[in-house]
Motif scaffolding. Structure first.
Motif, PDB file in Angstrom:
ATOM      1  N   UNK A   1       0.833  -1.211   0.000  1.00  0.00           N
ATOM      2  CA  UNK A   1       0.000   0.000   0.000  1.00  0.00           C
ATOM      3  C   UNK A   1       0.863   1.253   0.000  1.00  0.00           C
ATOM      4  N   UNK A   2       0.539   2.173  -0.895  1.00  0.00           N
ATOM      5  CA  UNK A   2       1.346   3.385  -1.103  1.00  0.00           C
ATOM      6  C   UNK A   2       0.440   4.602  -1.166  1.00  0.00           C
ATOM      7  N   UNK A   3       1.069   5.782  -1.155  1.00  0.00           N
ATOM      8  CA  UNK A   3       0.231   6.986  -1.223  1.00  0.00           C
ATOM      9  C   UNK A   3      -0.104   7.405  -2.658  1.00  0.00           C
ATOM     10  N   UNK A   4       0.409   6.680  -3.672  1.00  0.00           N
ATOM     11  CA  UNK A   4       0.022   6.948  -5.068  1.00  0.00           C
ATOM     12  C   UNK A   4       0.519   5.826  -5.965  1.00  0.00           C
ATOM     13  N   UNK A   5      -0.003   5.819  -7.163  1.00  0.00           N
ATOM     14  CA  UNK A   5       0.504   4.914  -8.200  1.00  0.00           C
ATOM     15  C   UNK A   5       1.885   5.372  -8.650  1.00  0.00           C
ATOM     16  N   UNK A   6       2.078   6.689  -8.672  1.00  0.00           N
ATOM     17  CA  UNK A   6       3.382   7.227  -9.054  1.00  0.00           C
ATOM     18  C   UNK A   6       4.475   6.642  -8.151  1.00  0.00           C
ATOM     19  N   UNK A   7       4.176   6.568  -6.845  1.00  0.00           N
ATOM     20  CA  UNK A   7       5.129   5.985  -5.893  1.00  0.00           C
ATOM     21  C   UNK A   7       5.415   4.531  -6.260  1.00  0.00           C
ATOM     22  N   UNK A   8       4.377   3.797  -6.651  1.00  0.00           N
ATOM     23  CA  UNK A   8       4.545   2.389  -7.029  1.00  0.00           C
ATOM     24  C   UNK A   8       5.433   2.244  -8.253  1.00  0.00           C
ATOM     25  N   UNK A   9       5.199   3.102  -9.240  1.00  0.00           N
ATOM     26  CA  UNK A   9       6.027   3.047 -10.450  1.00  0.00           C
ATOM     27  C   UNK A   9       7.478   3.354 -10.100  1.00  0.00           C
ATOM     28  N   UNK A  10       7.659   4.373  -9.268  1.00  0.00           N
ATOM     29  CA  UNK A  10       9.029   4.770  -8.952  1.00  0.00           C
ATOM     30  C   UNK A  10       9.763   3.671  -8.182  1.00  0.00           C
ATOM     31  N   UNK A  11       9.078   3.062  -7.212  1.00  0.00           N
ATOM     32  CA  UNK A  11       9.716   2.006  -6.422  1.00  0.00           C
ATOM     33  C   UNK A  11      10.002   0.775  -7.283  1.00  0.00           C
ATOM     34  N   UNK A  12       9.111   0.471  -8.222  1.00  0.00           N
ATOM     35  CA  UNK A  12       9.348  -0.671  -9.114  1.00  0.00           C
ATOM     36  C   UNK A  12      10.554  -0.392 -10.009  1.00  0.00           C
ATOM     37  N   UNK A  13      10.635   0.833 -10.523  1.00  0.00           N
ATOM     38  CA  UNK A  13      11.737   1.203 -11.412  1.00  0.00           C
ATOM     39  C   UNK A  13      13.065   1.214 -10.636  1.00  0.00           C
ATOM     40  N   UNK A  14      12.995   1.768  -9.425  1.00  0.00           N
ATOM     41  CA  UNK A  14      14.193   1.905  -8.588  1.00  0.00           C
ATOM     42  C   UNK A  14      14.818   0.567  -8.226  1.00  0.00           C
ATOM     43  N   UNK A  15      13.973  -0.477  -8.111  1.00  0.00           N
ATOM     44  CA  UNK A  15      14.462  -1.774  -7.639  1.00  0.00           C
ATOM     45  C   UNK A  15      14.630  -2.780  -8.780  1.00  0.00           C
TER      46      UNK A  15
END
Ligand SMILES: Cc1ncc(COP(=O)(O)O)c(C=O)c1O
Length: 383
Positions: A51-65
Motif C-alpha cells: 500500500x502506497x500513497x500513489x501509483x506514481x510511488x509504485x512506479x518509482x519504487x518498481x523502477x528503482x528496484x
C-alpha cells in the motif's frame, strides 16, 4: 457543472470505517492498510501487495528496484499521464516512446522490437483506459531480450488479460486509487509483485528506507530500533485512506458492471455516427472500463476538438482529455528530441480524443443525456 466528469461513490460503510480509524488512535500505516493489502493481493492474484500513497510511488519504487543503470532505455508509450515516464527521468533513465495502435490507444506491441538498442533494459506498458496491453507479446519479447517489465495499471484495477487479472502476471504492477479511479482511497496506490526479497526491500523503501514499519516499532513486542540500509521515500499508505479502500474493493465488481453497461450504451449510441470514432475491446481483454473515449473526425466538423470540449462543458457536462501525448509536451521535446511527427498516431488522437463521463454513480438517464448532447453538438457543427 450539473453532470461532473466524475463523482466518487462513497457509502456509509466507507464513512464508518474512516470514523472507526479516527477513533482507534492509529491513523497511519497499520492494521487497515494490511487488511486492504491482503484483500487486494487476493483480488489480483499476486503474492505481494504494498500500500502506497500513489501509483506514481509504485512506479518509482518498481523502477528503482529493477537493477537499471543510469542512461538505460525503457520502452513505453507517449499516450499516458506524465507520471509514467517522469519516474524514468527522475531515476536517470531514458524513456523511449513507441507509437500506439488506433484500435485501443495502447502501445503498439509490434513496434517494440524495432526500438530495442544495446541500452534497452525494460518495457513499461500502460493499460490505457483500462484495456490491457497484449502482454503475451510483451513478455515474450522481454524474455528473449532479457528486459524487465513493469506495468502501469493506474487505469486497470478490474482488468484481465486472457482471464488473468492485471497484477497477477508476475510483473511489478502499479495501481492508482486517485479520486476518479475504479476504486478510490482519495489518494493512494498499490504495487503488486511476486518476488519476496524485492517486496521486502520495497516495503522498507516506502518509509525512508527504515527497516521496520512504524506500527511494529511502537507495538507491544518491546522497543526496537530501526536501521537505515539505503535512503528511501515517504510513500506509505495511511490507514485513513486504506479504510476507504477496504470497502471500495468489496464493491469493485458491482461498480464494474455499471461501467460496462454504460460503456456499451455509449458504443451502441455512437456506432452509426460517422463523425465519431469509438474504440475496440480485443478478444483477449476484460476491459476495466475506467475511461470512455471517443475521437472526433475533425474533417467532418466545423469545430476543433477544443471548441467541441467548450461546447459540451457549456451544456453542463464535464469532459476531459486523455491525453495530450507526452511527445508533444515541451519537456519531452527538449529532453528527447521528439516532435509531432515522431508518433503520428498518438499525435492524431491527441488532437481528436475526448473522454465522456463514465462512473457507477451516474444513472442511465445521465448516460442518455450525454449521448443526446454529444450527438446534438455533432449535428449542429457538421460541415
Ligand atoms: C496512466 C497513469 N499512470 C500513473 C498515474 C499516477 O497515478 P497517481 O495519481 O495515483 O500517482 C496516473 C494518474 O491518473 C495515470 O493515469
Amino acid at each position: 457543472m450539473d453532470l461532473p466528469f466524475h463523482r466518487p461513490w462513497i457509502e456509509d460503510d466507507e464513512i464508518n470505517e474512516v470514523v472507526d480509524t479516527l477513533k482507534s488512535g492509529w491513523l497511519t500505516t497499520g492494521p487497515k492498510t494490511h487488511r486492504f493489502e491482503n484483500a487486494f493481493k487476493e483480488y489480483v492474484s499476486a503474492k505481494h501487495a504494498i500500500g502506497l500513497n500513489s501509483c506514481t510511488a509504485g512506479l518509482r519504487l518498481a523502477v528503482m528496484t529493477a537493477g537499471f543503470e543510469d542512461g538505460d532505455e525503457i520502452i513505453t508509450t507517449p499516450m499516458t499521464f506524465p507520471a509514467t515516464s517522469n519516474v524514468l527521468v527522475l531515476e536517470r533513465l531514458r524513456p523511449v516512446f513507441i507509437d500506439i495502435e488506433p484500435e485501443t490507444l495502447n502501445m503498439d506491441v509490434n513496434k517494440i522490437e524495432a526500438s530495442i538498442t544495446p541500452r534497452t533494459r525494460g518495457i513499461l506498458p500502460v493499460h490505457f483506459g483500462g484495456h490491457p496491453c497484449d502482454m503475451d507479446v510483451i513478455q515474450d519479447i522481454a524474455r528473449r531480450k532479457g528486459l524487465a517489465v513493469i506495468e502501469d495499471a493506474a487505469h486497470a484495477t478490474d482488468a484481465k488479460y486472457k482471464g488473468t487479472p492485471i497484477g497477477g502476471l508476475g510483473n511489478p504492477t502499479a495501481f492508482s486509487f486517485y479520486a476518479n479511479k475504479n476504486i478510490t482511497t482519495g489518494e493512494g496506490g498499490m504495487l503488486t509483485l511476486n518476488d519476496d526479497a524485492r517486496a521486502e526491500s520495497i516495503r522498507t523503501l516506502r518509509t525512508h528506507g527504515m527497516s521496520r514499519d512504524a506500527w511494529k516499532r511502537f507495538g507491544k513486542s518491546g522497543f526496537a530500533h530501526w536501521s537505515l540500509e539505503e535512503p528511501g521515500f515517504k510513500y506509505n499508505m495511511a490507514d485513513i485512506n486504506a479504510a476507504l479502500g477496504i470497502h471500495q474493493l468489496k464493491k469493485a465488481q458491482r461498480f464494474l458492471k455499471l461501467r460496462q453497461e454504460y460503456a456499451e450504451s455509449y458504443d451502441r449510441a455512437f456506432q452509426d455516427e460517422p463523425a465519431i470514432e469509438t474504440f475496440q475491446t480485443r478478444d483477449y481483454a476484460l476491459h476495466a472500463r475506467h475511461l470512455y473515449l471517443i475521437a472526433l473526425d475533425l474533417k467532418q466538423l466545423t469545430v476543433t476538438r477544443d471548441e467541441f470540449l467548450n461546447l459540451i462543458q457549456s451544456s453542463g457536462i464535464g469532459v476531459a482529455v486523455h491525453y495530450i501525448a507526452l511527445h508533444l509536451q515541451p519537456f519531452y521535446q527538449r529532453e528527447l528530441g521528439y516532435n509531432a511527427k515522431s508518433f503520428p498516431i498518438a499525435t492524431r488522437y491527441s488532437d481528436s480524443v475526448l473522454s465522456l463521463p463514465l462512473y457507477p454513480k451516474m444513472t442511465p438517464e445521465d448516460v442518455a443525456r450525454v449521448v443526446d448532447t454529444t450527438l446534438g453538438l455533432i449535428q449542429k457543427n457538421r460541415k
